[in-house]
Each structure stands twice: as structure tokens, then as C-alpha cells.
Scaffold this motif. Structure first.
Motif, PDB file in Angstrom:
ATOM      1  N   ALA A  58       0.829  -1.212   0.000  1.00  0.00           N
ATOM      2  CA  ALA A  58       0.000   0.000   0.000  1.00  0.00           C
ATOM      3  C   ALA A  58       0.865   1.265   0.000  1.00  0.00           C
ATOM      4  O   ALA A  58       0.547   2.247  -0.682  1.00  0.00           O
ATOM      5  CB  ALA A  58      -0.925  -0.009   1.221  1.00  0.00           C
ATOM      6  N   LEU A  59       1.968   1.237   0.750  1.00  0.00           N
ATOM      7  CA  LEU A  59       2.862   2.394   0.804  1.00  0.00           C
ATOM      8  C   LEU A  59       3.566   2.624  -0.535  1.00  0.00           C
ATOM      9  O   LEU A  59       3.874   3.766  -0.900  1.00  0.00           O
ATOM     10  CB  LEU A  59       3.906   2.204   1.903  1.00  0.00           C
ATOM     11  CG  LEU A  59       3.417   2.334   3.344  1.00  0.00           C
ATOM     12  CD1 LEU A  59       4.523   1.934   4.320  1.00  0.00           C
ATOM     13  CD2 LEU A  59       2.967   3.765   3.633  1.00  0.00           C
ATOM     14  N   SER A  60       3.830   1.553  -1.259  1.00  0.00           N
ATOM     15  CA  SER A  60       4.554   1.685  -2.526  1.00  0.00           C
ATOM     16  C   SER A  60       3.682   2.236  -3.645  1.00  0.00           C
ATOM     17  O   SER A  60       4.212   2.790  -4.620  1.00  0.00           O
ATOM     18  CB  SER A  60       5.125   0.332  -2.948  1.00  0.00           C
ATOM     19  OG  SER A  60       4.095  -0.562  -3.333  1.00  0.00           O
ATOM     20  N   VAL A  61       2.368   2.096  -3.519  1.00  0.00           N
ATOM     21  CA  VAL A  61       1.462   2.488  -4.616  1.00  0.00           C
ATOM     22  C   VAL A  61       1.625   3.961  -5.009  1.00  0.00           C
ATOM     23  O   VAL A  61       1.795   4.273  -6.196  1.00  0.00           O
ATOM     24  CB  VAL A  61       0.000   2.160  -4.267  1.00  0.00           C
ATOM     25  CG1 VAL A  61      -0.966   2.832  -5.247  1.00  0.00           C
ATOM     26  CG2 VAL A  61      -0.206   0.652  -4.284  1.00  0.00           C
ATOM     27  N   PRO A  62       1.572   4.934  -4.069  1.00  0.00           N
ATOM     28  CA  PRO A  62       1.734   6.336  -4.483  1.00  0.00           C
ATOM     29  C   PRO A  62       3.070   6.610  -5.168  1.00  0.00           C
ATOM     30  O   PRO A  62       3.139   7.393  -6.124  1.00  0.00           O
ATOM     31  CB  PRO A  62       1.624   7.114  -3.160  1.00  0.00           C
ATOM     32  CG  PRO A  62       0.892   6.212  -2.236  1.00  0.00           C
ATOM     33  CD  PRO A  62       1.319   4.832  -2.614  1.00  0.00           C
ATOM     34  N   VAL A  63       4.134   5.967  -4.687  1.00  0.00           N
ATOM     35  CA  VAL A  63       5.456   6.164  -5.290  1.00  0.00           C
ATOM     36  C   VAL A  63       5.465   5.651  -6.722  1.00  0.00           C
ATOM     37  O   VAL A  63       5.974   6.310  -7.640  1.00  0.00           O
ATOM     38  CB  VAL A  63       6.541   5.456  -4.457  1.00  0.00           C
ATOM     39  CG1 VAL A  63       7.910   5.589  -5.120  1.00  0.00           C
ATOM     40  CG2 VAL A  63       6.579   6.012  -3.046  1.00  0.00           C
TER      41      VAL A  63
END
Length: 463
Positions: free
Chosen positions: A354-359
Motif C-alpha cells: 500500500a505504501l509503494s502504490v503512491p510512489v
């Protein structure tokens, strides 16, 4: 000197390229995408294949065309852009996301199912100073995983490289058996799609393919394949290009087979793995249902060793690169990276994804634009201004897509106002792809920029 490879060497190069891409991390995304897509699985799968198979293939071809990887691809951008891009990509595929993910996948798919079979209770550890709760077993296992990774990386992974020559075929063979089992004995019926996949299955799959990060990886190790060819006596640009294209297509065919079978597995998994948190849970439950405990043991060992191979390769590559840019030695970077990875891994697999999605929403469009520009560069009247204009537009809109992926920022009034306006006026904005139309339009308009006497020559990519 001959500029030809034997058929065996050509196939071997293709299988090597496939091995570079295929890791245990790659197999956790298609099952969950397939489950969520349900009856819309074909649309989601097609979108996923474009970004998880097509883009890495095209990126390898782009590297082959320029003959110099990112430094050559970014010659028309401001000085230092190539180094900055390389550092950013190494951070993403290194300590930020991809490498910690190997430890988490090993835990979720290799260790956790076996612990469950022995009815061992997973305990929670609360850290008052940080106000967080950790999975004690996960913390111990992921820390141990990266201690072992550190030991193998200390000698630049020479021993684990040999193991990898056996692990990738073993993992692929297991996936072939799994694909046959899914077709012959599916473990459930295809369910209705999740709400977000009813109308946007294709774009959800397209963005889901970002998670493999293989397009980033292709830019990083594309030059490694060029070096392999040079070691076999293939030095001419035309011959190098030819064999890299062949190798890329062999790897793409293998990846497509793996992803298609895993998508179908996910689509028929709602009975054995309902409401799964991630694809690792889906795959582990399906293997357990299809082959029983022996199948789970085989999957656990292969996934564990494959994750270890991938982790050692990534840590070694990152440490080698960063040691050339900083005063720290290779081994010091190995220690630093393994400590960071062990800490990041305890975020949890679902949370890390989930944290990697915006990046990924912010950076993948830039990579796609750069690869596209690399192909059309010979026909651009003014490559310097074309590259800078297109990349700037792609950056603005991809950053907005990345911000849209951070739920916490939606409560900020002025950010919410911008995002709402974007959704109202920009096609595909609510699907995380607002960058597509403006970038495509600018990419056409840059052909109208007049040539400059000081513009770099169109032969700048030749090598």
C-alpha cells in the motif's frame, strides 16, 4: 570475431533474462488481482500484462537501442538527471520496497503457512516508545532472513548465484504444475468482481502491474545483458540489438505464461482464500487446497530460496552502486542496507504494498515517457527541448496521481480541491492515469519545436 550466437546460447540468454525478472515477489500480485477482478479477469489481466510484461520488454529494447542504459537515455535532460534517476531507482528496488518485500514474501508464503499447520500462535509485540504493534514471529523471521542475506552478500553473492541457476527452473516447474492443476481442478467458481473492478478492471490491472517494478529493473540490468553478449563476442550494435530483442521476447513469453495462470488461479480462489489480504495468502491457500501439505512444503522451500536469491542480488547490486558514489565501502553498504531492509520489512506485506502504490503512481509514468522518447528521438527536430518538455508534463500529472494515492492528504482542503478539479476535467484522473492524455498530446506537439543549431545530434545514442 563472430557476431553470431548459437541457438543454445540464444535460448540461454533468453532464459537468463527471464530469471532476472522472475522472483517470488512477482507471483504475489496476479492471484489477488485475479480474485478481485472475478468475472472481469480478462480485462484486468490484459492491463496487467501491458505494464508487467510489455513495458519491461520495451525497456530492454530501449536500452539495446541506446547502448548505454540510463546515462545515455537521459543525455537530453539536465546534467545529473541520469545519476539522480539511477539512485532513485536503486532505492526503490533496494531498501525502500523491493528488497524488504522479498523477506515479507518469504514469511507470508514459505514460513507462515507451515507455522499455521503446527498450530503455533503468532504473538503480537507492542512497542510503547514507537506506539506500534509488531508481529513477533514476523520480526524474528524477517530479521533472520536479512542476516542470512547479509552473509551471502558479504562475498557479493557468488555462492547464491549458483543456487539461483537451479532455483529459477524449479520455481518455474512448480508454477507449470500449478497452472495445470488450476485448469484441471479449479478450487472454486469465478465470482463477481469487487466494486472497484466492475467498471475499471483494465486500468486497475494496468496500475497493478506497476507493483512488479520490472520496468525499473529492466533499465538497471539491461546493460548487464549487453555485457554478457560482449563476453560472448557480440559487440556490434546491430547484433546486440537483435539478440536482446530475441532474449526479451523469450522472457516476455515466460512471464506472460506465469501471470496468465496466476490470474486464473486468483479468479477461482474465492472459496479457498476469501477476503485475502494479499496475493501470497491466496497462492499459499490454493496450493494447500490443490496439493495438500506436501505441495505446501515444496512451495515453501522453493519460495524461501528464490526470495533469498533475489534479496542477495538486489543488496549486492545496490551496495556496489552506492559504494561507487559515497565514501562507504561495499561491505559497509551491505550492512546498512540489510539493517534498513529488516526494519522496513516489519511494516507488513500488505502495508508495504500500500505504501509503494503512491510512489509507483508518481514514477512509472516518467519511466514510460522516457522509454517512449528514446524510441522517437531520431525523428525529433529538437531532442533537448522535446525531452525536457514531455518529462516536465509527465512529472506534473504523475505527481498528482501519486498524491491521489495518499489517502491522508485528501483531508487537506486545497489538495482536495485540486484533485476534485482534476477528476472533473481530466480523463482517467479518477483511475490514477491522468498523465496519459496530456503526455501523449505534448509528445505529438514537440515535433513542432524547431531545430536548434546547438541541439545534440541525433546520433548521440549510437555506440
Amino acid at each position: 570475431m563472430t557476431q553470431r550466437l548459437s541457438r543454445a546460447d540464444t535460448i540461454g540468454l533468453g532464459l537468463m533474462t527471464f530469471a532476472f525478472f522472475l522472483g517470488a515477489g512477482n507471483i504475489i500480485f496476479p492471484p489477488l488481482e485475479g480474485q478481485l477482478a472475478g468475472s472481469n479477469v480478462l480485462y484486468a489481466m490484459f492491463g496487467f500484462l501491458i505494464t508487467a510484461v510489455g513495458l519491461p520488454l520495451v525497456s530492454i529494447i530501449a536500452v539495446a537501442r541506446v547502448g548505454g542504459g540510463l546515462p545515455s537515455m537521459t543525455t537530453d535532460l539536465p546534467k545529473g538527471t541520469g545519476t539522480f534517476a539511477a539512485v532513485l531507482l536503486f532505492i526503490i528496488i533496494g531498501p525502500a520496497f523491493a528488497t524488504p518485500r522479498t523477506g515479507l514474501v518469504a514469511y507470508e508464503m514459505a514460513i507462515k503457512p507451515l507455522l499455521g499447520s503446527y498450530d503455533i500462535t503468532v504473538s503480537q509485540l507492542y512497542l510503547p516508545a514507537l506506539n506500534i504493534t509488531l508481529d513477533r514471529t514476523q520480526a524474528i523471521m524477517t530479521t533472520l532472513f536479512f542476516v542470512i542475506t547479509l552473509m551471502f552478500s558479504w562475498s557479493r553473492g557468488k555462492l547464491i548465484d549458483n543456487i539461483g541457476k537451479i532455483l529459477t527452473p524449479a520455481l518455474f516447474l512448480l508454477l507449470i504444475c500449478l497452472a495445470i492443476g488450476v485448469v484441471v481442478a479449479p478450487q472454486g467458481e469465478i465470482a463477481a468482481p469487487a466494486e472497484s473492478y466492475r467498471e475499471m478492471a483494465f486500468t486497475k490491472g494496468f496500475i497493478g502491474g506497476y507493483n512488479t517494478m520490472d520496468t525499473f529493473a529492466a533499465l538497471m540490468f539491461g546493460m548487464l545483458l549487453v555485457d554478457v553478449l560482449r563476453g560472448k563476442g557480440v559487440t556490434e550494435q546491430s547484433a546486440t540489438y537483435k539478440y536482446l530483442v530475441i532474449a526479451g521476447f523469450i522472457a516476455a513469453a515466460g512471464l506472460a505464461f506465469v501471470y496468465i495462470s496466476l490470474f486464473w488461479l486468483g479468479a477461482t480462489s474465492s472459496t479457498v482464500a476469501p477476503d485475502a489480504a494479499n496475493g501470497g495468502v491466496v497462492l499459499a491457500a490454493y496450493v494447500q487446497a490443490l496439493f495438500g501439505q506436501p505441495g505446501q512444503w515444496i512451495l515453501s522451500w522453493v519460495v524461501m530460496l528464490a526470495c533469498l536469491t533475489t534479496a542477495v542480488g538486489l543488496v549486492s547490486a545496490c551496495a556496489d552502486y552506492f559504494s561507487k558514489l559515497t565514501p562507504l565501502s561495499y561491505r559497509q553498504w551491505v550492512v546498512v542496507l540489510c539493517i534498513i531492509c529488516a526494519v522496513v520489512a516489519n511494516v507488513g506485506l500488505s502495508q508495504l504494498i500500500a505504501l509503494s502504490v503512491p510512489v509507483l503512481l508518481a514514477l512509472y509514468p516518467l519511466t514510460i515517457a522516457l522509454v517512449a522518447l528514446t524510441f522517437i528521438r531520431p525523428w525529433l527536430p529538437n531532442p533537448k527541448y522535446a525531452f525536457r518538455t514531455v518529462m516536465f508534463v509527465a512529472l506534473i500529472f504523475s505527481l498528482l496521481d501519486g498524491i491521489r494515492g495518499i489517502e491522508a492528504l485528501h483531508s487537506v482542503s486545497w489538495i482536495k480541491s485540486i484533485l476534485d478539479s482534476q477528476t472533473e476535467y481530466m480523463p482517467l484522473a479518477n483511475q490514477g492515469m491522468a498523465w496519459v492524455l496530456p503526455t501523449a498530446i505534448i509528445m505529438v506537439l514537440v515535433f513542432l519545436i524547431p531545430a536548434s543549431k546547438k541541439a545534440p545530434s541525433k546520433e548521440a545514442y549510437s555506440s
